[in-house]
Design an enzyme around this catalytic site. Structure first.
Site, PDB file in Angstrom:
ATOM      1  N   GLY A 132     -28.356   7.245  90.910  1.00  0.00           N
ATOM      2  CA  GLY A 132     -26.798   6.624  91.586  1.00  0.00           C
ATOM      3  C   GLY A 132     -25.691   6.148  91.070  1.00  0.00           C
ATOM      4  O   GLY A 132     -25.807   5.824  89.269  1.00  0.00           O
ATOM      5  N   CYS A 133     -25.030   5.565  91.786  1.00  0.00           N
ATOM      6  CA  CYS A 133     -23.541   5.418  90.683  1.00  0.00           C
ATOM      7  C   CYS A 133     -24.270   4.337  89.415  1.00  0.00           C
ATOM      8  O   CYS A 133     -23.414   3.388  88.245  1.00  0.00           O
ATOM      9  CB  CYS A 133     -22.535   5.200  91.488  1.00  0.00           C
ATOM     10  SG  CYS A 133     -23.274   4.209  92.877  1.00  0.00           S
ATOM     11  N   TYR A 134     -24.576   3.018  91.154  1.00  0.00           N
ATOM     12  CA  TYR A 134     -24.574   1.790  89.098  1.00  0.00           C
ATOM     13  C   TYR A 134     -25.930   2.522  88.113  1.00  0.00           C
ATOM     14  O   TYR A 134     -25.381   1.774  87.014  1.00  0.00           O
ATOM     15  CB  TYR A 134     -24.719   0.192  90.574  1.00  0.00           C
ATOM     16  CG  TYR A 134     -24.266   0.491  91.395  1.00  0.00           C
ATOM     17  CD1 TYR A 134     -23.284  -0.173  90.709  1.00  0.00           C
ATOM     18  CD2 TYR A 134     -24.301  -0.053  92.506  1.00  0.00           C
ATOM     19  CE1 TYR A 134     -21.635  -0.992  91.466  1.00  0.00           C
ATOM     20  CE2 TYR A 134     -23.655  -0.747  93.401  1.00  0.00           C
ATOM     21  CZ  TYR A 134     -21.939  -1.331  92.844  1.00  0.00           C
ATOM     22  OH  TYR A 134     -21.315  -1.910  94.338  1.00  0.00           O
ATOM     23  N   PRO A 135     -26.955   2.526  88.980  1.00  0.00           N
ATOM     24  CA  PRO A 135     -27.443   2.997  87.575  1.00  0.00           C
ATOM     25  C   PRO A 135     -27.273   3.884  86.619  1.00  0.00           C
ATOM     26  O   PRO A 135     -27.707   3.449  85.004  1.00  0.00           O
ATOM     27  CB  PRO A 135     -28.523   3.961  88.323  1.00  0.00           C
ATOM     28  CG  PRO A 135     -28.646   3.143  89.809  1.00  0.00           C
ATOM     29  CD  PRO A 135     -27.360   3.291  89.960  1.00  0.00           C
ATOM     30  N   THR A 136     -25.796   4.387  87.146  1.00  0.00           N
ATOM     31  CA  THR A 136     -25.765   5.491  85.836  1.00  0.00           C
ATOM     32  C   THR A 136     -24.794   4.755  84.408  1.00  0.00           C
ATOM     33  O   THR A 136     -25.244   4.809  83.265  1.00  0.00           O
ATOM     34  CB  THR A 136     -24.450   6.364  86.207  1.00  0.00           C
ATOM     35  OG1 THR A 136     -25.500   7.340  87.490  1.00  0.00           O
ATOM     36  CG2 THR A 136     -23.842   7.286  85.337  1.00  0.00           C
TER      37      THR A 136
END
Length: 329
Positions: free
Chosen positions: A119-123
């Site tokens: 996911g974008c936030y997790p990255t």
């Protein structure tokens, strides 16, 4: 000597936000062949099944349930899969598609037949936190929070239409916080892949701009064992990503310069514009410390549709197909 056939790639869900971006990055490449479903058979399950099993690698850009259904339709054992939904990011048998996460992750992706795109936030969050946990600077049980803002493209077609549409259906919101139930769908992967024992307190938000992301992890360094300094935090990140092309860590001099000489009104730092990496596959990390070294703000800057979605997918695709990792990026 007879040339080898080009690897065939099928994007299931290529009309969606992420699917379109991936297709744009792959279009025109001469080292692979893109398969597309006949428009007249787009809703025909058998047509999808044929392509899912004819491809060498399938990219799934679908909602979670549709991704699970698509995986169930793949009967050929030679077909490799990258899934861009949240369906398999913590599932057994699936490899997490963040090549820079650990020193072994790139090799794991190369050998994998099933890869879940992060996911974008997790990255941004994992990029900041995982090296600190691995280095022993941040205990796995320490309470961590993360604040983040993304462009509205991260919400897909529905949110894009809402922010770009006229009233009454459109919105004029400048800033929208959400996830107030503290049960955001990204939390499981953020916890597991960062190495933490508990999920962080996650405060996501959407801004009135289309694309780009800023993820922040504030840390009370005085409460950590050994009371590490901001420089030690930065050095741990630099050691973790040494030699990486797509993850960059700003050095102490650069961060000090941003804090002091180039800060605008109220301490605003123009270089931390969340849109500044749009169109790239870069993840830039920054460490800012208080004058007494007791506190730090860790920031990750990335394109939510680049390193946070389509760019990361193409990077893993290249690895899985034995191609140069940076092609198309």
């Amino acid at each position: 000597m007879e040339s080898q056939p080009l690897p065939r790639v099928f994007i299931d869900g290529e009309a969606g936000t992420t699917g379109l971006q991936i297709r744009e990055r792959l279009a025109g490449r001469r080292d692979l062949s893109l398969l597309s479903i006949d428009p007249d058979r787009r809703k025909d399950p058998e047509a999808r099944r044929e392509l899912l099993n004819a491809a060498d690698l399938v990219v799934l850009c679908l909602p979670d349930d549709a991704s699970r259904e698509a995986v169930g339709m793949i009967e050929s054992e030679r077909v490799k899969v990258i899934d861009a939904s949240t369906a398999f990011r913590t599932a057994p048998g699936w490899t997490y598609g963040f090549p820079e996460m650990t020193r072994d992750q790139r090799s794991a992706i190369r050998a994998a037949t099933r890869v879940s795109n992060p996911g974008c936030y997790p990255t941004g969050f994992i990029g900041l936190v995982r090296p600190l946990v691995d280095a022993g600077l941040l205990p796995a049980g320490f309470p961590v929070s993360v604040n983040a803002i993304s462009g509205y493209s991260g919400g897909g077609k529905g949110l894009i239409a809402e922010f770009e549409g006229a009233r009454p259906k459109g919105t004029q919101d400048a800033f929208r916080t959400y996830g107030l139930s503290l049960a955001h769908k990204h939390l499981p992967e953020m916890r597991i892949h960062s190495g933490l024992d508990h999920a962080p307190v996650f405060a996501p938000a959407v801004g009135r701009y289309a694309q780009g992301m800023l993820v922040e992890v504030p840390l009370a360094l005085y409460a950590l064992p050994g009371r590490p300094s901001p420089d030690q935090i930065r050095e741990a990140l630099q050691a973790a990503y040494a030699g990486e092309r797509f993850v960059q860590v700003a050095d102490a001099e650069a961060c000090a310069g941003l804090q002091k000489a180039r800060a605008g009104a109220a301490g605003h730092v123009p270089e931390l514009d969340p849109e500044s990496l749009n169109g790239s596959n870069l993840l830039k990390l920054f460490v800012f410390g208080s004058p007494d070294g007791a506190q730090a703000r860790l920031l990750a800057l990335l394109d939510n549709l680049g390193k946070g979605a389509s760019g990361a997918c193409v990077q893993s695709l290249n690895l899985m197909l034995g191609l140069a990792e940076d092609v198309g990026l």
